[in-house]
Design a protein around this motif. Sequence first.
Motif, PDB file in Angstrom:
ATOM      1  N   PHE A  43      46.961  36.690  36.014  1.00 35.29           N
ATOM      2  CA  PHE A  43      46.828  38.581  36.022  1.00 35.29           C
ATOM      3  C   PHE A  43      47.449  38.571  34.515  1.00 35.29           C
ATOM      4  CE2 PHE A  43      49.504  39.211  38.515  1.00 35.29           C
ATOM      5  CZ  PHE A  43      51.050  40.437  37.757  1.00 35.29           C
ATOM      6  N   ARG A  96      41.895  36.195  36.209  1.00 33.75           N
ATOM      7  CA  ARG A  96      42.041  35.348  35.623  1.00 33.75           C
ATOM      8  C   ARG A  96      41.592  34.173  36.030  1.00 33.75           C
ATOM      9  NH1 ARG A  96      45.106  34.380  30.451  1.00 33.75           N
ATOM     10  NH2 ARG A  96      46.727  34.103  31.821  1.00 33.75           N
ATOM     11  N   GLN A 148      33.412  41.259  33.190  1.00 27.38           N
ATOM     12  CA  GLN A 148      34.090  41.925  32.074  1.00 27.38           C
ATOM     13  C   GLN A 148      32.669  42.641  31.006  1.00 27.38           C
ATOM     14  OE1 GLN A 148      35.359  37.713  31.013  1.00 27.38           O
ATOM     15  NE2 GLN A 148      34.724  38.115  28.378  1.00 27.38           N
ATOM     16  N   LEU A 167      37.304  42.859  37.377  1.00 34.16           N
ATOM     17  CA  LEU A 167      38.183  43.762  37.290  1.00 34.16           C
ATOM     18  C   LEU A 167      38.278  44.077  39.162  1.00 34.16           C
ATOM     19  CD1 LEU A 167      38.150  46.218  34.384  1.00 34.16           C
ATOM     20  CD2 LEU A 167      39.757  44.306  35.127  1.00 34.16           C
ATOM     21  N   PRO A 178      38.925  45.990  27.213  1.00 31.43           N
ATOM     22  CA  PRO A 178      40.350  45.759  27.072  1.00 31.43           C
ATOM     23  C   PRO A 178      40.885  46.069  25.223  1.00 31.43           C
ATOM     24  CG  PRO A 178      40.536  43.818  28.089  1.00 31.43           C
ATOM     25  CD  PRO A 178      38.361  44.165  28.534  1.00 31.43           C
ATOM     26  N   ARG A 195      44.840  45.795  37.595  1.00 30.83           N
ATOM     27  CA  ARG A 195      43.606  45.315  37.938  1.00 30.83           C
ATOM     28  C   ARG A 195      42.514  43.781  37.444  1.00 30.83           C
ATOM     29  NH1 ARG A 195      39.487  49.866  36.652  1.00 30.83           N
ATOM     30  NH2 ARG A 195      37.759  48.964  37.708  1.00 30.83           N
ATOM     31  N   ILE A 196      43.637  42.902  36.461  1.00 33.34           N
ATOM     32  CA  ILE A 196      42.519  42.116  35.928  1.00 33.34           C
ATOM     33  C   ILE A 196      42.853  40.866  36.508  1.00 33.34           C
ATOM     34  CG2 ILE A 196      44.000  40.829  34.385  1.00 33.34           C
ATOM     35  CD1 ILE A 196      41.795  41.798  32.549  1.00 33.34           C
ATOM     36  N   ARG A 214      43.555  43.383  43.765  1.00 30.42           N
ATOM     37  CA  ARG A 214      43.671  42.392  43.052  1.00 30.42           C
ATOM     38  C   ARG A 214      45.414  41.260  43.666  1.00 30.42           C
ATOM     39  NH1 ARG A 214      46.512  42.087  38.053  1.00 30.42           N
ATOM     40  NH2 ARG A 214      47.748  42.920  39.493  1.00 30.42           N
ATOM     41  N   TYR A 247      44.187  48.333  33.211  1.00 31.04           N
ATOM     42  CA  TYR A 247      43.289  46.725  32.949  1.00 31.04           C
ATOM     43  C   TYR A 247      44.476  45.726  33.675  1.00 31.04           C
ATOM     44  CZ  TYR A 247      39.647  47.591  29.997  1.00 31.04           C
ATOM     45  OH  TYR A 247      38.376  48.305  29.784  1.00 31.04           O
ATOM     46  N   TYR A 272      37.588  36.535  33.653  1.00 29.00           N
ATOM     47  CA  TYR A 272      38.140  36.950  34.130  1.00 29.00           C
ATOM     48  C   TYR A 272      37.140  38.111  34.572  1.00 29.00           C
ATOM     49  CZ  TYR A 272      37.703  41.352  30.526  1.00 29.00           C
ATOM     50  OH  TYR A 272      37.093  42.242  29.737  1.00 29.00           O
TER      51      TYR A 272
END
Length: 376
Positions: A318, A350, A279, A295, A105, A347-348, A302, A344, A293
């Motif tokens: 997220f 954490r 990542q 994706l 990112p 789709r991210i 997600r 991002y 994190y």
Amino acid sequence: MIPFNKPYLTGKEIQYIEQAVKSGKISGNGEFTKKCHDFFQKKYGFNKCLLTTSCTDALEMAAILIDIKEGDEVIMPSFTFVSSANAFVLRGAKLVFADSRNDFPNINENSIERLITPRTKAIIVVHYAGVACEMDVIMEIANKHKLFVVEDAAQAIDSYYKGNPLGGIGHLGCFSFHETKNVISGEGGMLIINDSRFSKRADIIWEKGTNRKEFFNGEVKKYEWVDIGSSFLPSEIIAAFLYAQLENLDIIQKKRKEIFNFYYTELEELSKSGKIQFQTIPCYSTNNAHLFYFLCSDEYVRNELLTYLIDNGIYAVFHYQPLHSSKYYNNLYDSRNLENAVDYSKRIIRVPLYYELTITEVKYISYTIKHFFLTK
Ligand SMILES: *Cc1c(COP(=O)(O)O)cnc(C)c1O
């Protein structure tokens, strides 16, 4: 419920706070502040450090130091926390948002040069998840166009770009000790002044626009208002807390990396089968284990996974809403499409990562994630 974050106390925080309180000096710039500055200067070779009450404040100091004025343009990634942007907006800057790289990112360094105009004054880079931006390329662009580089290194303590500590590469660097970061003081931050041209003025801005430092050094007979500034320095109570953490920095980092690696091993099969995307950490950067994190394939999956984790007692989160599409900035934005930043944010995910997270908990979290994907 497994929380997303849990502040870790290393043991001596209260003792040092008590020491600060008993010393009779609890305002800023005392013994513990000096100890913290010395720690960073020694460990990372930083030229000059100033503790601040937050990374937000360090960024605001940076914006004042590079003399951002109404209409100046600053280039920064859209995929970041609001503070990277606010500090410059407060001084009247026009934000020019850049897209993220497609493999991780951070700002796409190759997109920067075409955003430069005669009004451009600075590039703000954000080392997301403590992963370094491509600093050689960025510094070269900045030098060529005579621009300043401010590193938002809020998440980047103890991480390196080609062997150089992050926060120590641009003209100025900003760290955070917010309770969600690796090393904490509740709220807290630090400005790194790498370019000595800013050193003297930084002391003044830090001390509310006065030349108090020169007064204490015996260089002037009285101190007075000499420039703009604010109350950027934290009290000794905060510095005392922070110093206890710094003494344990290596232990904290080791533990966080162990947890990171454990997640990695546990979830590797999902990454191999393409259900999730890990990542990326480029070869020029270290990993400081600030975040774990990954994706998901799309926003729908997600969000389903987030709900599934919460239903199973795991608080995953997220972020960020790209700043160019935020409620505040939307109308001011020039409508260029920043597809990676948007991607991002959709789709991210954490997952919890903190010192006291146990291996059993990491196993449970990983098991729950794997179980979710069984049905996908
Ligand atoms: C945490 C964070 C900040 C803000 O730090 P504070 O110390 O809370 O002001 C700024 N930028 C980034 C990228 C962050 O992660």
